[in-house]
Design an enzyme around this catalytic site. Structure first.
Site, PDB file in Angstrom:
ATOM      1  N   ASP A 229       0.875  -1.157   0.000  1.00  0.00           N
ATOM      2  CA  ASP A 229       0.000   0.000   0.000  1.00  0.00           C
ATOM      3  C   ASP A 229       0.924   1.221   0.000  1.00  0.00           C
ATOM      4  O   ASP A 229       2.107   1.123   0.356  1.00  0.00           O
ATOM      5  CB  ASP A 229      -0.942   0.001   1.212  1.00  0.00           C
ATOM      6  CG  ASP A 229      -2.130   0.934   0.979  1.00  0.00           C
ATOM      7  OD1 ASP A 229      -2.057   1.780   0.061  1.00  0.00           O
ATOM      8  OD2 ASP A 229      -3.130   0.831   1.716  1.00  0.00           O
ATOM      9  N   TRP A 230       0.375   2.366  -0.381  1.00  0.00           N
ATOM     10  CA  TRP A 230       1.224   3.549  -0.611  1.00  0.00           C
ATOM     11  C   TRP A 230       1.848   4.038   0.705  1.00  0.00           C
ATOM     12  O   TRP A 230       1.190   4.657   1.523  1.00  0.00           O
ATOM     13  CB  TRP A 230       0.396   4.634  -1.283  1.00  0.00           C
ATOM     14  CG  TRP A 230       0.451   4.589  -2.792  1.00  0.00           C
ATOM     15  CD1 TRP A 230       0.738   5.637  -3.610  1.00  0.00           C
ATOM     16  CD2 TRP A 230       0.254   3.465  -3.670  1.00  0.00           C
ATOM     17  NE1 TRP A 230       0.745   5.232  -4.922  1.00  0.00           N
ATOM     18  CE2 TRP A 230       0.454   3.915  -4.999  1.00  0.00           C
ATOM     19  CE3 TRP A 230      -0.037   2.113  -3.473  1.00  0.00           C
ATOM     20  CZ2 TRP A 230       0.351   3.073  -6.107  1.00  0.00           C
ATOM     21  CZ3 TRP A 230      -0.140   1.282  -4.576  1.00  0.00           C
ATOM     22  CH2 TRP A 230       0.051   1.757  -5.863  1.00  0.00           C
TER      23      TRP A 230
END
Ligand code: BGC
Length: 752
Positions: A229-230
């Site tokens: 995930d970012w």
């Protein structure tokens, strides 16, 4: 493309660089070897392709795209075909915009109604979430565009999402938080998986070998790439060997240096880097080699699809006969959301919508009148707006009050504080109800709310976040152009405090214990037999259905067999409609603690008035099994099970029994602490024990008429059943013979 061959030509530095993105949305490319750089983009319910300045919180504009209903809305369609089609539409949009991987679906389980991201998630039920997710993935990937199944795993709160640890016991993980991922991987093979921000049992998902390699790849057979995930990477050097291939966003810079240094220092194998890069190149070439650059899509057609999806998903929760509205009777639409709908969530899934249609505009032809009623910028009631709304409500034959949660109260990044609507909306509703006996409520928000006013209104339509065509979809349903056919994919508790996670939600500091275990959603409310506002699987229609002839193709089976279940469903009303038929399974008697029943099948059937169809389901071992942590496997306890067919989880129409015999023998180990009850449950144990007990006579039966204390015979029996073998020796006066005899018994049973 022979990616192994390509990777063998890359330098250590090039390989390390490939393990993070080129920028916010692109994977690295390498001209020297002809490797293109491809784009990945959110997802899940619309395309958010940022052409200019990038950010992942939806702050900067992206290209215009269709905003489809969000996950919480479409899940209520219980319609695999619809999810697949929506995936196909999105896949075409990705091809047209040159996006290689769409960042979705998001399949985390709704543990609490408060999770800020519930609007994106499908359900509290893992079976439903898994089925819908697999259909969506199949749809997108049929267009040769990848998906990123997210957020893996146990990411059911936004509070401290980048540091908190979800503490989940093994059985709960396997039965509740992992199956939607497992089914998606096995049935639909997503090109990528996105690991979540949180830790799972103390280890960040982005460096969790057990999760990303042992479970995901070794057990489930995933052969794609894992991306973070970012910003989810904590320790990149731990991440690569754990199975976390691609760090996003990029460039990794510092982390790239660390990977190079780790290989040079012999702390990490270069072959781990090779594997990660090979997996990344796999999806890069899968996309580019089968690219469909000429794909065009028709915005209007896709907007219409969004409208259809919304209408097939929204849930009619209450109707005392007032709906559908009569087209020639003047209705007042009250509330800002009637004109400026709330139709999508905030954060990374925020779409720059092609065009947004509100309900007032959509109902123009029916002559509706409108008053704003509240402002979305403030929670406080505005007396002027309310007075105007009350006046408007009085002028009409019925009032439809549009309420919901505002963007500021519900979004990615934080959790909701409670399950209430804003005070200004509550006050507006109260005042309208006072003057207008025909009040109907339309709710636009991403999750469940409390409805203390439910008895005072005549109808409730739950629109959820219905996408950019929400307005016409609501009007289609209110005026009977379409027949409501959605059912709730989550339970609506009467009050937040009833929710099973209430005592522990958000946890302490960075530790969130999932102490309610497997009892999430209806599994909890049913076990406690608690009243709820609306149960899982509930939804009304403008027609009625009757169920009959539940048939099982066998009454006894082995757990390796499959069971075919069929049931007839008839539309006995005078309108065409679609009914969601639900199948639940209950273990009639179990030594494991199990829910009262669990969803194991569903289907949606379209029926003309008077029409009858047969719906069939196939159940396999998993429909009867629980996860047995002693053997680390799914296990069915031999015995009787009930197959239930319901209109909702609380409206079971038909039941039938089947005996299932386990083909797995669970090896039991006996010791001095095995109880007499344990021994007697084993046929050989019972036989040997019977003989020994006669010889030892540890507790002689009381004489006729003697006082047996307060226990009675059954109490005595229970006490004996709980007596460990070591206790028997003690009651036999420490006898050597007894000890030897029992040792022989233990050995004989263990040798079986
Ligand atoms: C979200 C992901 C999203 C990513 C990229 C993160 O904040 O959790 O769901 O795909 O950003 O926008």
């Amino acid at each position: 493309m022979d990616v192994k061959q390509l990777v063998s030509q890359m330098t250590l530095e090039e390989k390390a660089k490939f393990c993070s993105g080129a920028d916010f949305w692109h994977v690295e490319g390498l001209e020297r070897l002809g490797i293109p750089s491809v784009m990945v983009t959110d997802g899940p319910c619309g395309l958010r392709k940022q052409a200019g300045e990038s950010d992942h919180l939806g702050l900067n504009a992206s290209v215009k795209a269709i905003s489809y209903p969000t996950g919480s809305c479409v899940a209520c369609s219980f319609d695999r075909e619809l999810l697949k089609e929506s995936g196909e539409y999105l896949g075409d949009e990705c091809q047209a915009e040159d996006v290689a991987v769409l960042l979705g679906p998001a399949v985390n389980i709704k543990r609490s109604p408060l999770c800020g991201r519930n609007f994106e998630y499908f359900s509290e039920d893992p079976y439903l979430a898994g089925e819908l997710s697999a259909a969506y993935i199949n749809g997108v990937q049929s267009k040769n565009v990848g998906t990123s199944l997210k957020h893996f795993a146990a990411n059911s709160q936004e509070h401290r999402r980048m540091t908190s640890s979800s503490e989940v016991d093994e059985r709960t993980l396997r039965e509740i938080y992992l199956p939607a991922f497992e089914k998606s991987i096995k049935q639909a093979k997503p090109w990528t998986v996105m690991c979540s921000y949180n830790k799972l049992n103390g280890v960040f998902a982005s460096e969790n070998h057990r999760l990303l390699t042992e479970i995901l790849r070794d057990e489930w057979g995933f052969d794609g790439a894992v991306m973070s995930d970012w910003g989810a990477v904590n320790d990149r050097v731990k991440g690569v060997p754990a199975g976390m291939d691609l760090e996003m966003p990029g460039p990794g810079n510092g982390n790239t240096e660390k990977l190079i240094a780790a290989v040079k220092a012999g702390e990490m194998k270069e072959s781990d880097l090779d594997t990660a890069v090979e997996r990344i190149l796999d999806f890069v070439f899968k996309y580019t080699e089968n690219r469909k650059p000429d794909t065009k899509f028709d915005y209007e057609g896709h907007h219409e699809k969004a409208r259809q999806m919304a209408a097939e998903s929204m849930v009619l929760l209450k109707n005392d006969g007032i709906l559908p509205l009569k087209k020639d009777e003047k209705a007042a639409f009250i509330g800002k959301f009637a004109n400026e709908p709330r139709f999508q969530g905030g954060g990374s899934s925020h779409v720059n919508s092609y065009k947004v249609s509100g309900s007032v505009e959509a109902a123009k032809e029916y002559g509706v009148i409108y008053a704003q009623g509240y402002d979305t910028k403030s929670q406080e009631p505005d007396e002027g707006l309310i007075a105007e709304a009350v006046k408007t409500a009085k002028e009409a034959g019925a009032a439809v009050v549009f309420i919901g949660i505002t963007d500021a109260m519900e979004s990615e990044g934080f959790d909701r504080a409670d399950m209430k609507i804003p005070a200004c909306q509550q006050k507006l509703l109260e005042e309208v109800i006072k003057v207008q006996p025909n009040t109907i409520v339309v709710v636009e928000c991403g999750s469940a709310i409390e409805m203390p006013w439910i008895d005072d209104v005549r109808g409730v339509l739950y629109a959820y976040l219905g996408g950019e065509a929400v307005g016409p979809a609501v009007v289609d349903l209110l005026y009977g152009e379409k027949n409501p056919c959605g059912k709730l994919a989550e339970t609506f508790p009467l009050r937040l405090e009833d929710n099973p996670s209430y005592l522990y939600y958000l946890g302490e500091g960075d530790r969130t214990e999932y102490r309610e275990g497997i009892f999430v959603g209806y599994r909890y409310y049913d076990k406690k037999d608690l009243p709820v506002l609306f149960p899982f699987g509930y939804g009304l229609s403008y027609t009625q259905y009757e169920y009959s002839d539940l048939t099982l193709d066998k009454t006894s089976m082995k757990d390796t067999d499959t069971l075919t279940v069929s049931v007839k469903v008839k539309n006995v009303g005078d309108r065409a409609g679609k009914e969601i038929v639900q199948l639940y399974v209950a273990d009639d008697q179990s030594t494991a603690i199990r829910p009262v029943k669990e969803l194991k099948g569903f289907d949606k059937v379209e029926l003309a008035p008077g029409e009858e169809k047969t719906v069939s389901f196939t159940l396999d071992k998993r429909a009867f099994a629980y996860y047995n942590t002693e053997i680390s496997d799914w296990h069915v306890e031999t015995g009787s099970f009930t197959v239930m067919i319901g209109k909702s989880s609380r409206d079971i129409q038909l039941c039938a029994k089947v005996d299932v015999e386990s083909t797995q023998t669970l090896k039991k180990t006996y010791s001095w602490n095995s109880t007499i009850g344990d021994i007697m449950a084993d046929p050989k144990g019972a036989q040997m024990m019977g003989q020994m007990m006669q010889a030892m006579n540890p507790m002689p039966a009381p004489e006729e008429g003697a006082d047996d204390g307060i226990m009675g015979e059954s109490g005595m029996q229970a006490m004996m059943n709980y007596m460990p073998l070591r206790g028997l020796v003690m009651f036999a006066g420490g006898s050597k013979e007894a000890e030897q005899g029992l040792q022989q018994l233990i050995d004989a049973l263990n040798a079986q």
